[in-house]
Design an enzyme around this catalytic site. Structure first.
Site, mmCIF file in Angstrom:
data_model
loop_
_atom_site.group_PDB
_atom_site.id
_atom_site.type_symbol
_atom_site.label_atom_id
_atom_site.label_comp_id
_atom_site.label_asym_id
_atom_site.label_seq_id
_atom_site.Cartn_x
_atom_site.Cartn_y
_atom_site.Cartn_z
ATOM 1 N N LYS B 52 0.827 -1.204 0.000
ATOM 2 C CA LYS B 52 0.000 0.000 0.000
ATOM 3 C C LYS B 52 0.866 1.261 0.000
ATOM 4 O O LYS B 52 1.942 1.276 0.611
ATOM 5 C CB LYS B 52 -0.874 -0.037 1.269
ATOM 6 C CG LYS B 52 -1.720 1.204 1.517
ATOM 7 C CD LYS B 52 -2.920 1.257 0.625
ATOM 8 C CE LYS B 52 -3.644 2.593 0.720
ATOM 9 N NZ LYS B 52 -4.549 2.797 -0.426
ATOM 10 N N CYS B 137 -2.656 8.959 -8.125
ATOM 11 C CA CYS B 137 -3.788 8.586 -7.281
ATOM 12 C C CYS B 137 -4.889 9.624 -7.387
ATOM 13 O O CYS B 137 -4.654 10.805 -7.137
ATOM 14 C CB CYS B 137 -3.370 8.457 -5.821
ATOM 15 S SG CYS B 137 -4.763 7.943 -4.794
ATOM 16 N N GLY B 224 -11.000 -2.750 -11.529
ATOM 17 C CA GLY B 224 -11.712 -3.991 -11.830
ATOM 18 C C GLY B 224 -11.894 -4.197 -13.327
ATOM 19 O O GLY B 224 -11.391 -3.418 -14.149
ATOM 20 N N GLY B 250 -4.791 -3.616 -14.103
ATOM 21 C CA GLY B 250 -6.094 -3.060 -14.438
ATOM 22 C C GLY B 250 -7.022 -4.182 -14.854
ATOM 23 O O GLY B 250 -6.957 -4.671 -15.975
HETATM 24 C C1 LIG Z 1 -8.805 -0.285 -2.557
HETATM 25 C C2 LIG Z 1 -7.709 0.130 -3.477
HETATM 26 C C3 LIG Z 1 -6.585 0.793 -2.970
HETATM 27 C C4 LIG Z 1 -5.556 1.211 -3.800
HETATM 28 N N1 LIG Z 1 -4.474 1.840 -3.267
HETATM 29 C C5 LIG Z 1 -3.448 2.232 -4.081
HETATM 30 C C6 LIG Z 1 -2.284 2.845 -3.541
HETATM 31 O O1 LIG Z 1 -2.132 3.026 -2.328
HETATM 32 N N2 LIG Z 1 -1.305 3.239 -4.404
HETATM 33 C C7 LIG Z 1 -1.412 3.036 -5.767
HETATM 34 O O2 LIG Z 1 -0.515 3.394 -6.512
HETATM 35 N N3 LIG Z 1 -2.493 2.416 -6.283
HETATM 36 C C8 LIG Z 1 -3.507 2.022 -5.482
HETATM 37 N N4 LIG Z 1 -4.606 1.385 -6.036
HETATM 38 C C9 LIG Z 1 -4.649 1.129 -7.490
HETATM 39 C C10 LIG Z 1 -4.225 -0.315 -7.808
HETATM 40 O O3 LIG Z 1 -2.894 -0.538 -7.407
HETATM 41 C C11 LIG Z 1 -4.376 -0.607 -9.312
HETATM 42 O O4 LIG Z 1 -3.547 0.263 -10.041
HETATM 43 C C12 LIG Z 1 -5.788 -0.443 -9.818
HETATM 44 O O5 LIG Z 1 -6.714 -0.865 -8.860
HETATM 45 C C13 LIG Z 1 -6.045 -1.165 -11.126
HETATM 46 O O6 LIG Z 1 -5.928 -2.563 -10.996
HETATM 47 P P1 LIG Z 1 -7.194 -3.549 -10.738
HETATM 48 O O7 LIG Z 1 -8.250 -3.167 -11.748
HETATM 49 O O8 LIG Z 1 -6.658 -4.916 -10.945
HETATM 50 O O9 LIG Z 1 -7.633 -3.299 -9.368
HETATM 51 C C14 LIG Z 1 -5.646 0.960 -5.200
HETATM 52 C C15 LIG Z 1 -6.751 0.285 -5.721
HETATM 53 C C16 LIG Z 1 -7.781 -0.142 -4.883
HETATM 54 C C17 LIG Z 1 -8.952 -0.866 -5.469
#
Ligand SMILES: Cc1cc2nc3c(=O)[nH]c(=O)nc-3n(C[C@H](O)[C@H](O)[C@H](O)COP(=O)(O)O)c2cc1C
Ligand SMILES: Cc1cc2nc3c(=O)[nH]c(=O)nc-3n(C[C@H](O)[C@H](O)[C@H](O)COP(=O)(O)OP(=O)(O)OC[C@H]3O[C@@H](n4cnc5c(N)ncnc54)[C@H](O)[C@@H]3O)c2cc1C
Ligand code: FES
Lengths: 259, 311
Positions: B52, B137, B224, B250
């Site tokens: 995180k 972010c 998602g 992603g």
């Molecule tokens: C609950 C949550 C918390 C996240 N926290 C961070 C974070 O602290 N730093 C960051 O760079 N990305 C963060 N992300 C983004 C994810 O690392 C990722 O780039 C994004 O969710 C796309 O991937 P996914 O579709 O597989 O979830 C977060 C995503 C989610 C859903």
């Protein structure tokens, strides 16, 4: 904590909106403590749907029981489950209630809040009283179950259709007066809507008693990883911290919670 | 096709200096600090653990609700709650070190100096294998996405962090930009060792009964399945000009989406939101990539990365 595929053993409506689901989950049931919950992947929802958290209503002989209310997309889909279906379940999760109370255990339940409290009632060292509240008679669940295991039950409904007309906290005030009159102590265990929990917590603090409140927060991971379910908390020394309800809770003592 | 049934498949990848034994990590913010999931998943099988986002000091994050489920995924506005560098090193590094898996720390700050300082301090923490710079972010008012959508800021920020550390640097690019190639060049020219993409897409959901935004922060980031095709296109575009490896994420829900990313040009992938639904999905992704390579007669990841056929 395990993530397992569980078979549905039984599933039945208790009222128009409340259901009881029994699943075979020996590894979870064996470890489960009252107040803990499971995180359920609802079959039939799209693959990307989040899991849904449910308190453990019972855990005997390898069978895990859930008592749920049909309130939305996921729980509506759950009502279609039948014996032999399978669902993926993570559990047991969370900390749970303590199992010994100082004085009379007073359980305070609103709606599906009876679920963890019924499991607790069966495991507490001492029997006591359970106060169940709801809007109307149809929201009062598990009354007979509590009586069957030797607990006294008091009911309050806001429309007066069952038990006393009013709030469950009115019942609590009466119970508390009774307990105090007998020179006994009491300890509260509550699960229900936030307003009810706050009211129970305030009474515990005011009376100098311990009140264990099970919080209901929307969850994503259920294991403490995502920080979706946080709650501001107070340590004994007065300093504050941010806890995760899924991991550090869902049960907190009334004094810990910074509302 | 060659006989590959018995052939050994090399799943190892060097992500800008981070040596992963397979190309699969977890996306920052979706796997905590690794230990939260350790009871459910054999985390030692992961190619790397990405934790995180952290900044210099402790940070409380946003008020609740911080998430909402939407069709095809979820919105989150956690707001980068975290323990700060010291807290992270003390509370979470011992477990992470014990896994023997490379640790990628996602970092952020409100200005260049803070990013650089976080990087400097983490350089001294044993067991940190690389830094992912979160410049994208959508959930914090200062910094965050605002940094990631201006190529000059990206260049300056990456350069500043580059001066502060020798650790492998992986800027995490914002997806909501008109031309990703500009950002790829800006980041790599400033000293990035790899690039990560995509972060969540800025998004919003409104409760039509109360007429209010559902997230307390009003807006959040979409993750998602819904964002997967967007991410594939961005990775494919980025790969055309990238001279450093790409870590793609992603909407990976299983091996198929991970393989798609690699065909589009990714050297490694990160599984995010899917962890919440199926904690062992990353392990399935590792096995699935290997099975795919076997089926297609590929002996190493070099044959898979960028193998999309565009006639
Ligand atoms: C609950 C949550 C918390 C996240 N926290 C961070 C974070 O602290 N730093 C960051 O760079 N990305 C963060 N992300 C983004 C994810 O690392 C990722 O780039 C994004 O969710 C796309 O991937 P996914 O579709 O597989 O979830 C977060 C995503 C989610 C859903
Ligand atoms: C620790 C814990 C224990 C619980 N125990 C029980 C129980 O024993 N019986 C029972 O009926 N319900 C229980 N709940 C509430 C239950 O999780 C929700 O009613 C359920 O998730 C609603 O899902 P849905 O798809 O039908 O509703 P929707 O409103 O369609 O759900 C949308 C999203 O919001 C979340 N959500 C909606 N309402 C709640 C809520 N009240 N609490 C948490 N998340 C919510 C859902 O999980 C989902 O992610 C518990 C919640 C928690 C946190
Ligand atoms: S639901 Fe993820 S931390 Fe509690």
């Amino acid at each position: 904590m395990v993530d397992m595929l569980c078979e549905v053993l039984g599933h039945k409506p208790l009222t128009e909106v409340y259901w009881e689901l029994d699943i075979a989950a020996p590894d979870i049931a064996e470890q489960a403590r009252p107040g803990q919950f499971v995180h359920v992947r609802v079959p039939g929802l799209e693959a990307v749907s989040l899991r849904r958290p449910f308190s453990i209503f019972g855990a005997e002989g390898g069978t895990l029981k859930i008592l749920y209310k049909n309130v939305g997309r996921g729980t509506a889909e759950m009502t279609r489950l039948s014996a032999g279906d399978r669902l993926q379940v993570i559990g047991p999760l969370g900390n749970g209630f303590p199992l010994c109370a100082e004085g009379v255990p007073v359980l305070v339940a609103g709606g599906y809040g009876v679920a963890p409290l019924f499991f607790l009632a069966g495991r507490l060292e001492r029997k006591g009283v359970v106060l169940i509240g709801g809007r109307t008679a149809a929201d009062i669940l598990a009354r007979d179950d509590f009586e069957r295991i030797g607990w006294r039950v008091q009911v309050a409904t806001q429309d007066g259709s069952l038990g006393t007309e009013g709030l469950v906290t009115d019942l609590l005030d009466k119970e508390l007066a009774g307990v105090c009159a007998e020179g006994d102590a009491a300890e509260f265990f509550a699960c229900g809507p936030e307003g009810m929990l706050r009211a129970v917590g305030e009474r515990a603090v005011a009376a100098g008693l311990r009140g264990w409140l099970s919080l209901d927060k929307r969850m994503v991971c259920g294991v403490g990883a995502c920080l979706a379910c946080v709650q501001k908390l107070r340590r004994a020394d007065g300093s504050t911290w941010i806890g995760r309800v899924c991991h550090d809770g869902p049960v907190f003592e009334a004094r810990e919670i910074v509302w | 096709m060659v006989d590959v049934a018995s052939q050994k498949i090399d799943m190892a990848v060097d992500l800008g200096g981070i040596r992963m034994r397979n190309p699969v990590t977890v996306a920052s913010g979706t796997f905590g600090y690794g230990q939260e999931y350790a009871g459910l998943v054999d985390v030692t099988r992961l190619g790397a653990i990405t934790v995180k986002g952290i900044r210099l000091g402790e940070w409380a994050g946003n008020p609740l609700p911080r998430h909402v489920e939407v069709p095809g995924g979820m919105l989150n506005a956690i707001g980068l709650q975290g323990p700060g560098v010291e807290g992270f090193a003390r509370e979470y590094m011992p477990f992470l070190r014990s896994t023997g898996v490379p640790v990628i720390v996602n970092i952020w700050g409100t200005d260049e100096n803070e990013y650089a300082e976080v990087a400097r301090r983490l350089s001294d923490v044993e067991g940190v294998s690389g830094l992912e710079l979160n410049i994208s972010c959508p959930n914090v008012k200062e910094g965050g996405n605002a940094f990631g959508t201006d190529p000059r800021t990206v260049a300056a920020l990456v350069a500043a962090v580059r001066r502060a550390t020798k650790l492998p640097l992986i800027p995490k690019l914002a997806p909501n930009v008109p031309d990703i190639k500009v950002f790829v060049r800006a980041a790599q020219d400033a000293g990035a060792d790899a690039l990560s993409m995509i972060n969540t897409l800025p998004a919003m959901a409104i409760d039509i009964e109360s007429k209010r935004p559902i997230l307390a922060n009003k807006v959040g980031g979409l993750s998602g399945s819904a964002i997967h095709p967007v991410a594939v296109k961005l990775v494919w575009e980025a790969a055309k000009v990238a001279q450093v490896p790409i870590l793609a994420m992603g909407g990976i829900m299983g091996p198929e989406q991970a393989i798609e990313f690699m065909l589009a040009g990714a050297a490694a992938v990160a599984v995010g939101t899917a962890n919440f639904i199926d904690p062992s999905v990353s392990l399935r992704v590792i096995d699935g990539i290997e099975a795919y390579m076997r089926r297609h007669g590929m002996g190493s990841l070099r044959e898979l990365t960028g193998a999309v056929v565009c006639d």
